[in-house]
Scaffold this motif. Structure first.
Motif, PDB file in Angstrom:
ATOM      1  N   CYS A 164      58.910 -28.076  35.111  1.00  0.00           N
ATOM      2  CA  CYS A 164      60.103 -27.837  35.935  1.00  0.00           C
ATOM      3  C   CYS A 164      60.188 -28.813  37.115  1.00  0.00           C
ATOM      4  CB  CYS A 164      60.128 -26.396  36.421  1.00  0.00           C
ATOM      5  SG  CYS A 164      60.226 -25.207  35.049  1.00  0.00           S
ATOM      6  N   ASN A 187      70.391 -28.046  29.176  1.00  0.00           N
ATOM      7  CA  ASN A 187      71.207 -28.079  30.405  1.00  0.00           C
ATOM      8  C   ASN A 187      70.620 -27.265  31.551  1.00  0.00           C
ATOM      9  OD1 ASN A 187      73.169 -29.860  29.464  1.00  0.00           O
ATOM     10  ND2 ASN A 187      74.291 -28.192  28.474  1.00  0.00           N
ATOM     11  N   LYS A 188      69.324 -26.991  31.509  1.00  0.00           N
ATOM     12  CA  LYS A 188      68.628 -26.346  32.626  1.00  0.00           C
ATOM     13  C   LYS A 188      67.654 -27.367  33.222  1.00  0.00           C
ATOM     14  CE  LYS A 188      68.993 -21.519  31.218  1.00  0.00           C
ATOM     15  NZ  LYS A 188      69.943 -21.642  30.137  1.00  0.00           N
ATOM     16  N   TYR A 204      61.761 -17.714  33.536  1.00  0.00           N
ATOM     17  CA  TYR A 204      63.174 -17.348  33.651  1.00  0.00           C
ATOM     18  C   TYR A 204      63.317 -15.852  33.387  1.00  0.00           C
ATOM     19  CZ  TYR A 204      64.665 -22.245  33.617  1.00  0.00           C
ATOM     20  OH  TYR A 204      64.872 -23.553  33.931  1.00  0.00           O
ATOM     21  N   LEU A 233      66.422 -24.051  27.136  1.00  0.00           N
ATOM     22  CA  LEU A 233      66.376 -24.929  28.311  1.00  0.00           C
ATOM     23  C   LEU A 233      67.462 -26.006  28.328  1.00  0.00           C
ATOM     24  CD1 LEU A 233      62.517 -25.330  28.619  1.00  0.00           C
ATOM     25  CD2 LEU A 233      64.025 -23.993  30.109  1.00  0.00           C
TER      26      LEU A 233
END
Length: 190
Positions: free
Chosen positions: A75, A47-48, A174, A45
């Motif tokens: 999220c 940089n997401k 994802y 995760l």
């Protein structure tokens, strides 16, 4: 320094309006497994937009259900506050222990389902397994059970038996997030 100096305030959860103590504190194997899962999610995760949190973060689903999951993914950043998470996480992981297993499998599973958690993991250190539940019409339904089977045992199985053993956990959040079952239990030899 006396023994009292080492006493911590107990962690509590509120399940359907009833207070449950979370003591005794988790065993080393429990903490190691939760740490492995956190590490695997955190690496993916980075940089997401979704965020992963580890044991100790309060989750307030509603007035009657306040939990402290082992690992969770959020999220929707609007649910993240300075003191806690308010609302349903997208994914919740509970590492089972004898004291909390019954609630994790029943009351908490139902509360997470009602709140809209998309994916729920029950991880058994003793069975070295991960049960993955997915949201379906307001219910968390068992999708797949993954087992960490030693190589020697796997190699002795017939091809039909090998085909029934699931080793790669496809995380629903994802398309390309896959966790190998062996990594969940990495360095857990206690």
């Amino acid at each position: 320094m006396g023994e009292a100096a080492y006493k911590e305030a107990p962690w509590i959860e509120l399940i359907d309006g009833k207070v449950f103590m979370m003591s005794p504190r988790p065993r080393p194997a429990h903490t190691n497994i939760a740490g492995n899962i956190y590490y695997l999610f955190q690496n993916y995760l980075w940089n997401k937009p979704c965020r992963v949190y580890a044991d100790g973060v309060d989750v307030y689903l509603d007035e009657k259900n306040h939990f402290i999951p082992d690992v969770l993914i959020i999220c929707d950043k609007s649910k993240i506050h300075t003191d806690a998470i308010y609302g349903a996480p997208d994914l919740v992981v509970e590492v089972l222990s004898p004291r909390t297993e019954q609630n994790d499998r029943t009351k908490k599973l139902q509360a997470y389902a009602r709140a809209g958690v998309k994916e729920y993991w029950l991880v058994s250190p003793l069975a070295r397994s991960v049960e993955v539940y997915l949201q379906q019409d307001g219910q968390l339904v068992l999708d797949t059970v993954y087992h960490d089977i030693p190589d020697w045992e796997y190699e002795k199985m017939e091809p039909e038996g090998q085909a029934e053993i699931h080793k790669d956990i496809k995380v629903s959040l994802y398309d390309d997030l896959v966790i190998h079952i062996r990594d969940v239990f990495h360095k857990d030899d206690l």
